[in-house]
Design an enzyme around this catalytic site. Structure first.
Site, PDB file in Angstrom:
ATOM      1  N   GLY A 312       0.786  -1.228   0.000  1.00  0.00           N
ATOM      2  CA  GLY A 312       0.000   0.000   0.000  1.00  0.00           C
ATOM      3  C   GLY A 312       0.817   1.278   0.000  1.00  0.00           C
ATOM      4  N   SER A 313       0.326   2.268   0.736  1.00  0.00           N
ATOM      5  CA  SER A 313       0.848   3.632   0.650  1.00  0.00           C
ATOM      6  C   SER A 313       2.252   3.807   1.210  1.00  0.00           C
ATOM      7  CB  SER A 313      -0.107   4.588   1.377  1.00  0.00           C
ATOM      8  OG  SER A 313      -1.375   4.580   0.746  1.00  0.00           O
ATOM      9  N   THR A 314       2.827   2.759   1.803  1.00  0.00           N
ATOM     10  CA  THR A 314       4.224   2.867   2.227  1.00  0.00           C
ATOM     11  C   THR A 314       5.142   3.119   1.035  1.00  0.00           C
ATOM     12  OG1 THR A 314       4.472   0.452   2.069  1.00  0.00           O
ATOM     13  CG2 THR A 314       3.883   1.373   4.231  1.00  0.00           C
ATOM     14  N   PHE A 315       4.676   2.808  -0.193  1.00  0.00           N
ATOM     15  CA  PHE A 315       5.479   3.011  -1.400  1.00  0.00           C
ATOM     16  C   PHE A 315       5.485   4.478  -1.858  1.00  0.00           C
ATOM     17  CE2 PHE A 315       6.145  -1.314  -1.549  1.00  0.00           C
ATOM     18  CZ  PHE A 315       6.731  -1.765  -2.726  1.00  0.00           C
ATOM     19  N   LYS A 316       4.581   5.290  -1.337  1.00  0.00           N
ATOM     20  CA  LYS A 316       4.456   6.652  -1.855  1.00  0.00           C
ATOM     21  C   LYS A 316       5.711   7.484  -1.643  1.00  0.00           C
ATOM     22  CE  LYS A 316      -0.575   6.798  -1.517  1.00  0.00           C
ATOM     23  NZ  LYS A 316      -1.775   7.244  -0.769  1.00  0.00           N
TER      24      LYS A 316
END
Length: 595
Positions: A312-316
């Protein structure tokens, strides 16, 4: 030998001519012959006595020399000779980074039977079942009365069990010395250590071999006599491992999750300080693998390494950092975040259909976790450059950590990297990786921008490998992650005195046959502390969490994974030797006044 005649003709004729008696000549020759035979027999006897004396002397000398050697040597139990190569049973210890024992050896015994030597087989079978309830009396009796001359009953028994079997008094029940592996900390670090089994077995010894984890990965080293029994020193810190497991277990139960994992890594060396996967097991009694169903439900499954999830958004933060590194933006650059975003037949929406637009700074894109803002930056970066950057961070290969399970846990990548893939991958969807992948990437990005390699061996040096981003980009990334904790989606992650920064990620779990569940998620919080001088990276992932203190269940990482990670940092930072530092509040200062 030429023998002289007793009555030589010449002498007989000469004696008759002189008037002498010829019989005297025969008697004289007979006497001389007997004397010659006597001398030969005496010489032969004396030679035999001499040879026999020499042989006796050599025999007594050999016995005396052997007695001297035995008297000067250390006493030991004699062992029966056996054909074939000797079994090497000794195995080196495994310790944590501070030398505390994680795995060692224990002397015990095995139990076997020789049915032809048994006296009362029925009584022995009944008594054995009373000592070992897992045995079956009927099966034992069948084996004892059959044609077998040898059978194993138990490969390892305790001293108490050995005494009870000894009390049975049957000469056909025998014991063999055994060396087994002991894990004194039980479940602690179970997935790292793995477990052991027996290889070649004999009556007097058995090979102790690794079956999983570092026990199998370093099996040759641990069994090599050339190492002189030198222990294998791991990078784990036993105290930190224990505190992390305690908090993670409590968090998993509190958040009603089916599983959990936590990985803490030295941001500069890649050394893994703690690795916990729950549910876990006791390597002293390693369970059998599942024969059916989902293998990830097995306690043997290492979620930190083998668990491949959409994170999820940990990649942003990777997208924002790459945009800054390429000069496409800085932390204050405004980005179009008007939602929803249309791309062909697809619509990119925000969480709960919010709209953070029309414009957000790059920092606020990360703080508010905007899918649309991140997607717009990813399209500017482009598919090829995005792939190259994620490849540099290690998301295209299995982690090189020293576990036998690691090579089989490769990230799941899309078969075709279209523009929509570039968009979804920018916020951690459509690409699956393990929590250890994520921890390694965060360490490489936030330690100053130098790529690290994850390792379970102690003594690592600061990374001097290839640079993934500049120091300026790394510092900007840490500032953005700090803002996520201080005023964003990870506000529960703030730990006074330790300047925690991190990013939340909540991803819907995929169904086995396609599509996603609406009420099952993988919640992740990837963090770094302290952000002003990064020392450690911590990744906490919960499988299907559900926080139920409110009117409705809450599943997002901000409500589930973040509080658990914050408590882990609060408990372990002092154990790691980090002193808390109080951050000055805005407007804080000292005013000097006169008397």
């Amino acid at each position: 030998m030429i023998r002289t005649p007793l009555r030589p003709l010449a002498r007989i004729l000469e004696a008759r001519a002189k008037g002498e008696n010829p019989d005297a000549i025969e008697r004289e020759n007979l006497r001389l012959r007997h004397e010659q035979m006597r001398d030969q027999s005496r010489s032969r006897a004396e030679g035999r006595l001499l040879i026999l004396g020499v042989l006796f002397f050599c025999a007594y000398a050999a016995v005396g020399a052997r007695m001297g050697v035995l008297a000067a040597s250390e006493p030991h139990e004699p062992r029966a000779a056996a054909s074939g190569a000797a079994i090497t049973a000794q195995r080196a210890d495994i310790t944590d980074r501070n030398g505390r024992i994680l795995a060692t050896n224990l002397a015990t015994h095995s139990l076997y039977a020789q049915p032809p030597m048994m006296i009362d087989k029925e009584r022995a079978a009944k008594a054995l079942v009373a000592i070992f309830p897992d045995l079956k009396e009927e099966k034992l009796l069948e084996q004892f009365t059959g044609k077998r001359k040898f059978l194993w009953i138990k490969k390892k028994i305790s001293p108490e069990q050995m005494q009870l079997v000894h009390d049975i008094g049957d000469p056909g029940l025998l014991f063999g010395p055994r060396e087994m592996r002991l894990y004194p900390n039980g479940r602690l670090a179970a997935h790292v250590l793995g477990g052991f089994g027996f290889g070649r077995e004999g009556v007097h010894s058995a090979e102790v071999i690794g079956t999983a984890g570092v026990e199998k990965a370093f099996d040759d080293y641990l069994r090599d006599p050339a190492n002189g029994g030198q222990a294998l020193r791991l990078s784990l810190d036993l105290s930190v491992q224990a505190a992390t497991r305690r908090v993670l277990y409590g968090g998993m139960k509190l958040m009603n999750a089916k599983g959990a994992t936590a990985v803490m890594m030295d941001a500069h060396t890649g050394e893994i300080i703690t690795l916990v996967s729950l549910p876990d097991f006791d390597p002293n009694d390693r369970p059998r693998p599942l024969l059916e169903g989902d293998q990830s439900d097995s306690p043997l499954f290492n979620r930190a390494v083998q668990g491949v999830y959409e994170l999820g958004s940990t990649f942003k933060i990777f997208t924002a950092a790459q945009a800054i590194e390429l000069g496409l933006a800085n932390a204050n650059t405004l980005v179009d975040a008007d939602a929803p975003m249309k791309w062909g037949k697809h619509k990119i929406r925000e969480f709960q259909n919010k709209n953070y637009g029309p414009l957000l700074s790059v920092t606020d894109v990360i703080v508010k976790s905007s899918n649309v803002g991140t997607a717009k930056m990813a399209l500017q970066i482009g598919a090829q450059r995005q792939q190259d950057f994620l490849r540099e961070l290690g998301f295209f290969e299995a982690t090189p950590v020293e576990l036998v399970e690691a090579p089989g846990a490769k990230p799941l990548l899309p078969q075709r990297w279209a523009d929509i893939t570039t968009i979804t991958a920018s916020y951690g969807h459509g690409l699956s990786a393990s929590p250890l992948h994520l921890a390694t990437a965060y360490a490489s990005l936030l330690n100053g921008g130098t790529k690290v390699k994850p390792t379970l061996l102690a003594g690592g040096r600061p990374a001097t490998g290839e640079r993934v981003v500049s120091e300026q980009t790394s510092a900007a990334s840490r500032d953005m992650l700090r803002a996520v904790v201080s005023r964003g989606t990870a506000s529960f992650g703030d730990v006074p005195g330790y300047s925690v920064g991190g990013k939340t990620g909540t991803a819907d779990k995929p169904k086995p046959r396609g599509g996603y569940y609406k009420d099952k998620v993988i919640a992740t919080f990837a963090s770094v502390f302290p952000t002003d001088d990064p020392k450690y990276v911590l990744v906490v992932t919960l499988d299907e969490p559900e926080e139920t203190s409110g009117a409705k269940p809450r599943r997002t990482a901000g409500w589930t994974a973040v509080p658990v990670a914050a408590e882990i940092i609060r408990r372990t930072a002092p154990l790691l030797g980090l002193r808390p530092e109080i951050e000055p509040q805005p407007g804080f200062g000292v005013t000097l006044t006169g008397n």
